[in-house]
Design an enzyme around this catalytic site. Structure first.
Site, PDB file in Angstrom:
ATOM      1  N   ASP A 115       0.795  -1.239   0.000  1.00 55.35           N
ATOM      2  CA  ASP A 115       0.000   0.000   0.000  1.00 55.35           C
ATOM      3  C   ASP A 115       0.824   1.283   0.000  1.00 55.35           C
ATOM      4  O   ASP A 115       0.297   2.345   0.317  1.00 55.35           O
ATOM      5  CB  ASP A 115      -0.960  -0.006   1.194  1.00 55.35           C
ATOM      6  CG  ASP A 115      -0.224   0.095   2.522  1.00 55.35           C
ATOM      7  OD1 ASP A 115       0.995  -0.099   2.535  1.00 55.35           O
ATOM      8  OD2 ASP A 115      -0.876   0.363   3.539  1.00 55.35           O
ATOM      9  N   GLU A 116       2.087   1.201  -0.331  1.00 56.66           N
ATOM     10  CA  GLU A 116       2.944   2.393  -0.292  1.00 56.66           C
ATOM     11  C   GLU A 116       3.918   2.427  -1.452  1.00 56.66           C
ATOM     12  O   GLU A 116       4.476   1.399  -1.809  1.00 56.66           O
ATOM     13  CB  GLU A 116       3.792   2.385   0.982  1.00 56.66           C
ATOM     14  CG  GLU A 116       3.099   2.895   2.201  1.00 56.66           C
ATOM     15  CD  GLU A 116       4.128   3.367   3.205  1.00 56.66           C
ATOM     16  OE1 GLU A 116       3.742   4.032   4.154  1.00 56.66           O
ATOM     17  OE2 GLU A 116       5.329   3.077   3.005  1.00 56.66           O
TER      18      GLU A 116
END
Length: 372
Positions: A115-116
């Site tokens: 998610d990054e």
DNA sequence: AATACCGGCGAGT
DNA sequence: TCATACTCGCCGGTATT
């Protein structure tokens, strides 16, 4: 007007409360309820931990890492609370699609996790931060339109500042820190907020009288080195000053692991049945990525929740499930021999020293291949 | 002296 | 009270060359 040779513009993009938001998108009716993503360990009905939760749940005190049973207790009055088991395959698929959107906004991208990601947009902005802000807005809009997903973006002159910026406003944030704002942005923050400073480091710094980032930025480097070592010490001071030369670049995966919670704590190696699926899974994941490993290790989390590792470097790189099973068994056996009476709560297999399968054949052909 | 390996620890998701 | 599943990186000690 000239662009300094090393002035960069970096975006840090963070998909908000990722697993829980994936579930919200899949089931819009839960959107305004507390949503808790659980990793059930299978020991008892509700044993296990909370992986993540949405902001409705967080505001009520249900955060990453707490026991599921405790989360249920906290939310016992919220009859609409939603507890869902983690569905990694689904989250991975969502992640892949969103990462593709990000990739279309910069050739220089580094995905940090599911998610990054960091994007180096220097060549598009040429140091113009308002243009970086437009890129960030566009990214946010495209992710919202394509996946109905919110994210937060931080903009700064390096990865560290971009990361600190993205953390400053979540969810659905957009925070830009211009080069000349870096020090005033970081200075007043408690050291524990600085990326890389966790509870242990914060505690040590506190004992030295260092409470906020400014204190750390002004601290004597030799003093830091004497306590944190010759690498970490100077690194801490640089971070506090907002200095970070680390470039945005995809990295090769260095290790891979799988771990399970055992039904009961084991006092001798008697969980081959539980270990086999882990070895198979690791073997499959290596094969899918066309990788081999040169080391195999075990992870044992003992009854008192301490993590123990054992590892062995192999004679020849492999991705063989049987080899992992063999080495894993040996390492667990010797672990139990060395630690009589110690119970193991969670057991895992880790492979490291990864190399490309094709490369290894070229550099280290087997006899059969050599003469083949 | 330099490098490799190992095991513990810390941090972050 | 109850305490997941990962990945990455640093540190210091020890072994190897």
């Amino acid at each position: 007007m000239s662009l300094s040779r090393d002035a960069r513009t970096i975006l840090a993009v963070d998909l908000d409360y990722f697993y829980a938001q994936c579930e919200e998108v899949r089931k819009p009716e839960i959107k305004d309820k507390p949503v808790v993503i659980c990793v059930f360990s299978g020991r008892t009905e509700d044993s296990g931990a909370v992986s993540t939760s949405n902001y409705v749940a967080r505001r009520l005190g249900v955060k990453s890492g707490i026991p599921i049973i405790l989360a249920k207790r906290i939310l016992s009055k919220n009859i609409d609370a939603v507890f869902l088991p983690m569905d990694r395959d689904y989250y991975d698929a969502v992640s892949e699609r969103i990462m593709e959107i990000l990739r279309s906004h910069s050739q220089k991208m580094e995905q940090m996790s599911v998610d990054e990601a960091y994007l180096d947009v220097t060549e598009y902005t040429r140091g113009d931060y308002s243009s970086a802000e437009k890129i960030a807005s566009t990214i946010k809009r495209r992710i919202l339109e394509a996946e109905h997903f919110t994210c937060s973006v931080g903009i700064g002159p390096n990865k560290l500042v971009a990361k600190m910026a993205v953390d400053a406003k979540k969810p659905d944030g957009l925070t830009m820190i211009l080069p000349d704002q870096v020090r005033s942005f970081l200075d007043p923050l408690p050291v524990g907020k600085l990326f890389g400073v966790g509870p242990k480091t914060e505690e040590k710094l506190g004992a030295m009288g260092i409470k906020i980032v400014k204190d750390l930025a002004n601290c004597d480097e030799a003093r830091l080195s004497s306590i944190f070592g010759k690498n970490l010490g100077p690194q801490l001071k640089l971070s506090a000053q907002g200095i970070d030369d680390d470039i945005v670049q995809e990295r090769e995966q260095e290790q891979l692991s799988r771990i399970v919670t055992l039904k009961q704590d084991a006092r001798a190696f008697n969980f081959e049945y539980e270990l086999a699926p882990l070895c198979r899974d690791i073997s499959e994941r290596l094969a899918a990525k066309k990788l081999l490993c040169k080391s195999v290790g075990i992870i044992a989390i003992t009854t008192d929740l301490k993590t123990k590792n054992r590892a062995r470097t192999l004679d020849a790189p492999t991705s063989s499930e049987a080899k992992f099973m063999e080495v894993g068994s040996e390492l667990f056996n010797s672990f139990f021999d060395e630690n009589e009476g110690i119970g193991v709560r969670r057991a895992g297999i880790r492979v490291s020293n990864l190399i490309k399968a094709a490369d290894s054949q070229m550099k280290n052909p087997t006899l059969a291949e050599f003469f083949g």
